[in-house]
Structures are given as structure tokens and as C-alpha cells.
Write an enzyme that holds these catalytic residues in place. Structure first.
Site, PDB file in Angstrom:
ATOM      1  N   GLU A  58      -4.133  -2.189  10.129  1.00 12.93           N
ATOM      2  CA  GLU A  58      -3.782  -1.933   8.828  1.00 12.93           C
ATOM      3  C   GLU A  58      -4.889  -1.221   8.148  1.00 12.93           C
ATOM      4  OE1 GLU A  58      -3.567  -1.680   5.267  1.00 12.93           O
ATOM      5  OE2 GLU A  58      -3.850  -3.620   4.847  1.00 12.93           O
ATOM      6  N   CYS A  77      -3.779  -2.718  -0.685  1.00 10.46           N
ATOM      7  CA  CYS A  77      -3.304  -1.466   0.071  1.00 10.46           C
ATOM      8  C   CYS A  77      -1.978  -0.908  -0.398  1.00 10.46           C
ATOM      9  CB  CYS A  77      -3.275  -1.969   1.697  1.00 10.46           C
ATOM     10  SG  CYS A  77      -2.455  -3.157   1.966  1.00 10.46           S
TER      11      CYS A  77
END
Length: 240
Positions: free
Chosen positions: A8, A42
Site C-alpha cells: 500500500e 493515504c
């Protein structure tokens, strides 16, 4: 050697606000999810694209919501926005805001910092090539940009090298389906911002946002070895 990998790698999350959206609610949600953790998430709202006919209304509403956020000690339950990870991180975000202002954008609130604490900042109408539009801000700043046609805004969202999550405020099912098909992201949140996730829902991105999906089911599948058995000349149904 070979490894099982889930990556990720961050994002540049966009949220689209269409002309049929509840602008006040969209502004409230973007304010609450664009500055939580000082924007250091994020999937934190970074770019908000608003249909031009509602652009000024949204900017005013978002600015008012952001001005009402409480900046302070993150251990205080009343605090909405705390410090960033360090002074350098806050200085970078402030510099990017200043660059955009020099390119013609308007900072409607914030823009400064005190040490590692970045003032919650709204930057209206920055150019598409501004760093705070192209790169991952990862800080207490949200950029708001106008758009005219829905196809154009999808292209603008997809122009990023990241593709983690996106948000979309509309009640038009045709737009929802088109966005779901065409946006290059791992997840789309309708009538919510990009900054929303549930632990049991697959989470992950495309392009430079990473590889694979998180969530219990997907993780179990990642660690499961599938073994195939083929029976030829035999039957499990018994002899005739």
C-alpha cells in the site's frame, strides 16, 4: 526469491462534487475527512473537484467548516487537528501552498504553520500542474478545483499516478456507474469522501498506490495454497 507481497504505497485522493449534490453536507464531510490525522492518511481528501456552477458555494462552505476546526493537543478530545510528523513535513506543505498561490490559486484559510503544526488550509483553483495537485500532499491541506463536464473530471482524477480511493457526491445513478467503471482507483465511496474504509471491505489501490487488497477474507486467500486434484478414469458417484 519469490515472495508474497502486499504493497500500500499512498495516494492522491480525489472527491467529486456534482451539481446535484448536497453542497453543505459535502463540505462538512470533506472538512472532517481532509484534516483528520492532520491529513496524514493515504486516503485523506486532497483534491476536491466541484462542478463549476456550485464551485464558489462549495469553497465558501468548506472554508467556513475548516475555520471551525479546533487545532491543538491531539490528546485533548476537543481537538480536530494536531501537529504533523515533524517541522520539515509542515514546512513542505506550507511551501506547496505558497507555490500554488504564486501560480494564481487563492488560499481561503490557513497557509501558515507553527513548528510542526500546519494550519488547516484550503487552496482554491490551483493550476492542474501545481505540486499540491500532482503529488501526494500528506498534510493538512485540501485543494478545490472547478470542472465543467463529468468526462473531464474523470480524466482529471485519472491523471494522477496514484489510484487508491475516490469519493463522489451525486444522486445520479448513471454518473455513479460511470465513475465506478472509469475511475482508476481501488475503491469508490458514493455520497462520501475518499477517506472512508471498513475493515471487512477489500482495501487497496492500483497504479502507484500498490498491489493487493487488505481485509480478513482477502488476507486469508493470500495465505491459502490452492491444490487441484484431477480424477481421470474414476468416478465419485459409484459404479453403474
Amino acid at each position: 526469491g519469490p515472495k508474497r507481497v502486499l504493497l500500500e504505497l499512498g495516494g492522491n485522493a480525489a472527491t467529486i462534487v456534482c451539481e446535484d449534490a448536497d453542497v453543505a453536507e459535502a463540505a462538512r464531510v470533506c472538512a472532517r475527512t481532509g484534516y483528520s490525522n492532520s491529513g496524514q492518511s493515504c486516503i485523506s481528501v486532497q483534491r476536491v473537484y466541484v462542478q463549476r456552477g456550485r464551485f464558489e458555494e462549495f469553497v465558501a462552505a468548506l472554508t467556513a467548516e475548516v475555520k471551525a476546526l479546533v487545532v491543538g493537543d491531539p490528546l485533548d478530545p476537543a481537538t480536530d487537528v494536531g501537529s504533523m510528523v515533524d517541522d520539515d513535513a509542515a514546512a513542505r506543505v506550507a511551501a506547496w501552498a505558497g507555490e500554488a498561490a504564486g501560480q494564481g490559486a487563492v488560499i481561503t484559510t490557513g497557509g501558515g504553520r507553527s513548528g510542526a503544526v500546519m494550519e488547516p488550509t484550503v487552496v482554491a483553483a490551483p493550476p492542474a500542474d501545481a505540486r499540491l495537485v500532482r503529488e501526494e500532499v500528506f498534510g493538512a491541506l485540501v485543494a478545490v478545483l472547478p470542472y465543467d463536464e463529468f468526462g473531464q473530471v474523470i480524466e482529471a482524477c485519472n491523471a494522477s499516478r496514484y489510484g487508491l480511493q475516490a469519493g463522489l457526491f451525486t444522486h445520479d445513478v448513471r454518473r455513479i456507474v460511470r465513475a465506478w467503471r472509469e475511475l482508476e482507483v481501488g475503491g469508490l465511496v458514493v455520497n462520501g469522501s475518499s477517506n472512508f474504509r471498513l475493515d471487512h471491505v477489500p482495501f487497496g489501490g492500483v497504479k502507484d498506490s500498490g498491489i493487493g487488497r487488505e481485509s480478513p477474507r482477502w488476507m486469508i486467500e493470500d495465505f491459502t495454497v490452492t491444490k487441484t486434484l484431477l480424477l481421470r478414469g474414476l468416478t465419485i458417484w459409484g459404479e453403474e
